[in-house]
Scaffold this motif. Structure first.
Motif: not given
Length: 281
Positions: A117-119, A145-148, A190-191
């Protein structure tokens, strides 16, 4: 400046005859090992209603096609949509649309949705897809990664917020894979991580109107640094709530179940009010 940042700071990246478009948040997955792990996690089978959001150049699309034979893709970039229509008209159904505006439920039931997905639209897209959750078997998404971390966070930690509550009420979720920037072209700054999302059965939702939970969590997390007696109590009073709820806590200290229980005690929330929400946190 390290090598990844140097690459990320250069001009437009051209890959596979296509120039990555920054406005679409395009970072194309290129690591064959990561691709294999994601496809194995999705485990596509012939006859399944597979839907990929943002197929891009086909890093995931091609191996999924090899295993499943057919799928539907939702692609906003008109050049990429045209590419898929011309290359695989028999096996790939192309829907040229903004995923944020497309009614995924119109594709049927038992949907297996996946994608890188587009971040820049990931949070609103996750909330948009909640409306179609009853039509979905599972979802596998590559996200920042920070969203997850926010999606799967437990209470009483900095990552736990409104997104955590809303999504954990609707889905069971796991971070199944961490992915570094060098797995993409151009590499993001970002990761990334891959999350598995399984919609909860209807009986587990307790008949809760999601508009109630949306409005409640928007009010609770609007001032997350303050105790709920400052942030949430005035809102509860405006709803005519007269029950007992521990307001001597911060929003991040309240469990998903406690929010759900409180929301079930509230009167119905109007559609207009449910739309007047701050961004998810």
């Amino acid at each position: 400046m390290d090598a990844t940042r140097q690459r990320a700071s250069r001009g437009p990246t051209r890959i596979g005859g296509h120039t990555a478009r920054k406005r679409f948040g395009q970072h194309f997955l290129t690591d064959t090992g990561v691709i294999a792990e994601i496809v194995a996690a999705v485990d596509p089978r012939p006859g399944q209603p597979l839907v990929e959001i943002g197929p891009g150049l086909g890093a995931l699309t091609w191996p999924v096609l090899d295993r499943a034979g057919r799928l539907t893709v939702v692609e906003l970039d008109r050049d990429l949509a045209a590419r898929w229509r011309s290359r695989e008209p028999e096996r790939v159904r192309v829907i040229e649309s903004d995923a944020l505006a497309f009614d995924v439920a119109s594709l049927g039931s038992g949907l297996r949705i996946f994608g890188n997905l587009p971040y820049n639209i990931s949070s609103p897209l996750l909330f948009h897809l909640m409306d179609a959750a009853t039509h979905v078997q599972d979802q596998h998404f590559m996200l920042q990664k920070e969203v997850v971390a926010r999606m799967v966070a437990a209470p009483a930690c900095a990552d736990y917020g409104r997104m955590s509550v809303m999504l954990q009420w609707r889905y069971r979720m796991w971070n199944i894979l961490d992915v570094g920037p060098d797995s993409f072209s151009p590499p993001p700054r970002v990761d990334s991580a891959v999350v598995r999302m399984l919609p909860r059965p209807e009986q587990a939702l307790l008949g809760l109107d999601p508009a109630r939970l949306k409005a409640l969590t928007a009010a609770a997390f609007a001032q997350r640094r303050k105790l709920l007696r400052h942030a949430l109590e005035p809102w509860l009073q405006a709803q005519g709530y007269g029950g007992a709820f521990d307001l001597q806590r911060r929003a991040e200290e309240v469990s998903v179940q406690d929010y759900v229980s409180l929301a079930l005690e509230l009167p119905a929330i109007s559609r207009q009010e449910s739309r007047q929400e701050p961004p998810a946190t």
